[in-house]
Motif scaffolding. Structure first.
Motif, short mmCIF file in Angstrom:
data_model
loop_
_atom_site.label_atom_id
_atom_site.label_comp_id
_atom_site.label_asym_id
_atom_site.label_seq_id
_atom_site.Cartn_x
_atom_site.Cartn_y
_atom_site.Cartn_z
N ALA A 303 -11.18 -7.29 5.92
CA ALA A 303 -10.47 -7.60 4.67
C ALA A 303 -9.87 -8.99 4.65
O ALA A 303 -9.56 -9.50 3.57
N PHE A 304 -9.68 -9.62 5.80
CA PHE A 304 -8.94 -10.88 5.84
C PHE A 304 -9.53 -11.95 4.92
O PHE A 304 -8.79 -12.57 4.15
N PRO A 305 -10.82 -12.25 4.94
CA PRO A 305 -11.33 -13.29 4.04
C PRO A 305 -11.12 -12.99 2.57
O PRO A 305 -11.01 -13.91 1.75
N PHE A 306 -11.06 -11.69 2.21
CA PHE A 306 -10.91 -11.34 0.80
C PHE A 306 -9.46 -11.37 0.33
O PHE A 306 -9.22 -11.23 -0.87
N THR A 307 -8.51 -11.54 1.23
CA THR A 307 -7.10 -11.56 0.84
C THR A 307 -6.57 -12.97 0.61
O THR A 307 -5.41 -13.12 0.25
N LEU A 308 -7.40 -14.00 0.81
CA LEU A 308 -6.91 -15.37 0.67
C LEU A 308 -6.58 -15.72 -0.78
O LEU A 308 -5.86 -16.69 -1.03
N GLY A 309 -7.11 -14.95 -1.72
CA GLY A 309 -6.78 -15.21 -3.12
C GLY A 309 -5.40 -14.75 -3.52
O GLY A 309 -4.87 -15.19 -4.55
N SER A 310 -4.78 -13.87 -2.75
CA SER A 310 -3.44 -13.38 -3.03
C SER A 310 -2.51 -13.83 -1.92
O SER A 310 -2.69 -13.46 -0.76
N ARG A 311 -1.52 -14.64 -2.27
CA ARG A 311 -0.64 -15.21 -1.25
C ARG A 311 0.16 -14.14 -0.52
O ARG A 311 0.29 -14.17 0.70
N ARG A 312 0.70 -13.19 -1.26
CA ARG A 312 1.54 -12.18 -0.63
C ARG A 312 0.73 -11.27 0.29
O ARG A 312 1.14 -10.99 1.43
N VAL A 313 -0.41 -10.82 -0.19
CA VAL A 313 -1.25 -9.95 0.63
C VAL A 313 -1.74 -10.70 1.87
O VAL A 313 -1.78 -10.17 2.98
N LYS A 314 -2.11 -11.96 1.67
CA LYS A 314 -2.57 -12.78 2.80
C LYS A 314 -1.49 -12.94 3.85
O LYS A 314 -1.76 -12.83 5.06
N ASN A 315 -0.27 -13.19 3.43
CA ASN A 315 0.82 -13.38 4.40
C ASN A 315 1.10 -12.10 5.18
O ASN A 315 1.36 -12.13 6.38
N VAL A 316 1.04 -10.96 4.49
CA VAL A 316 1.27 -9.68 5.18
C VAL A 316 0.17 -9.42 6.20
O VAL A 316 0.43 -9.07 7.36
N LEU A 317 -1.09 -9.60 5.78
CA LEU A 317 -2.20 -9.35 6.69
C LEU A 317 -2.23 -10.38 7.82
O LEU A 317 -2.63 -10.07 8.94
N LEU A 318 -1.78 -11.60 7.53
CA LEU A 318 -1.71 -12.62 8.57
C LEU A 318 -0.71 -12.23 9.64
O LEU A 318 -0.97 -12.41 10.84
#
Length: 395
Positions: A303-318
């Motif tokens: 899922a990581f590459p697909f979350t880069l469009g959403s800043r909040r989701v990306k930060n959580v997954l990061l």
């Protein structure tokens, strides 16, 4: 037709993007490599040197077949290996503190590639990532912040001596040029010799233009080209990290053990992946925890590459990915692979977090005592209000 969108795009491309992420990437990558080389110091000759099971002649054959580059192929003696190994550590420390990064990043790249390519049979996934990232690092402007180069540039601007002669830089450029001539000679060969000669020539052109034409349009063009190259390199680094995660996740999905959620259970029972047997046994004994961690690993990587469009989701997954890598470093005993992935993940960290971290660390650093100069004169000094005096001392 309006040209405003094109002008905005030009301003966006010409500006240096993510300078703090690039600086953190530089510091982390150099620190991981330096720590690895220092840790393997007692075993360096067995891994990459003259005592390696892969003899010098066999290494030359493998290097020729794979088409790789290493300066250790020039001579198989111990002295040359010790020089290359030591200089690679020195270059890593120089890159970490940001000293003359335009030159030291190239030396760092050459040293790391020379050691890693001397015996590729002892490497793992972490070594492959390091070999790739040290190349990308050369094309970034990773020393604009948090470096000795940035500190020296600020001091030069404050003194108004930004365009004066840089004797240290000239000497370093001359020495590297002499080394290139000694190693490859002229005319220039293709492949890596050509790349190194081009980097050396670009550094020389940059210095001449910066010294002789500081306000000319040529200087602006070179600066814009460097910014665009930096932005492209940072984008390539981000894409490379996404490819690493996506391929790892999709390959895991195809495995039966990952599908049934028992892959981590088997990994915890391998002797060479259990540095803390009691900790591995404790985690392996909890079937629900093992199942959750196994599925979470696969889901996060896919899922990581697909979350880069959403800043909040990306930060959580990061945050989840960084915690996962740190857990792997401790639980499975592969620290350098985990740390290099944490360094690569730092490219996606938000700038606000890095600025807040810088502010917090700046508060912890000791401040130098302020010097107050007393001026004596025969006449009585005029009375200055305390508020104005305080403001004058702090400005």
């Amino acid at each position: 037709m309006s040209t405003v969108p094109l002008q905005r795009l030009a301003r966006f491309v010409r500006a240096t993007r993510a300078p703090y992420q690039a600086a953190l990437f530089r510091i982390g990558l150099a620190a991981v490599v330096a720590a690895f080389l220092l840790r393997e110091w007692p075993h360096r000759r067995v891994l990459f040197g003259d005592r390696s099971p892969l003899s010098y002649d066999m290494a030359l054959t493998l290097i020729e077949q794979e088409g790789t580059f290493t300066v250790l192929s020039w001579w198989g003696g111990q002295l040359w290996f010790e020089i290359v190994y030591t200089l690679t550590i020195v270059a890593a420390l120089a890159v970490m503190v940001g000293w003359r990064t335009r030159t030291t990043t190239v030396l760092f790249m050459v040293g790391v590639m020379s050691l890693e390519n001397r015996n590729t049979l002892v490497g793992d996934g972490g070594d492959n990532i390091i070999r790739i990232m040290v190349i990308y690092l050369v094309f970034t402007r990773c020393a604009q912040v948090w470096s000795l180069d940035a500190r020296r540039a600020r001091a030069a601007r404050a003194r108004g001596t930004e365009s004066t002669a840089d004797r240290t830089g000239i000497a370093l450029w001359s020495v590297t040029g002499a080394l290139l001539f000694w190693a490859f000679g002229l005319p220039v060969q293709g492949g890596w010799p050509l790349v190194l000669w081009l980097l050396w020539a670009v550094h020389g052109v940059w210095y001449v233009v910066n010294r002789r034409l500081p306000g000319h349009e040529v200087r602006s063009v070179l600066d814009d080209c460097a910014a665009m190259l930096h932005n492209a390199a940072m984008l390539v680094i981000a894409v490379q990290v996404c490819l690493i995660y996506s391929t790892a996740g999709w390959y895991k999905i195809q495995g039966l053990r990952w599908q049934e959620g028992s892959a981590l259970h088997y990994a915890l029972h391998l002797d060479y992946f259990t540095p803390w047997p009691w900790l591995s046994a404790t985690v392996a004994a909890n079937a629900v925890l093992v199942l959750a961690l196994t599925y979470l690993t696969v889901a996060a990587q896919v899922a990581f590459p697909f979350t880069l469009g959403s800043r909040r989701v990306k930060n959580v997954l990061l945050a989840v990915m960084i915690a996962e890598h740190l857990g792997i470093a401790v639980l499975l005993g592969i620290p350098f692979l985990s740390l290099i992935m944490v360094v690569c993940d730092a490219v996606f960290l938000p700038t606000a977090l890095l600025l807040a971290l810088r502010t917090r660390l700046g508060r912890l650093a000791p401040r130098p005592p302020q010097r107050v100069t007393t001026v004596r004169c025969a006449e009585k000094a005029p009375q200055v209000p305390s508020g104005s005096l305080a403001r004058s001392m702090t400005e």
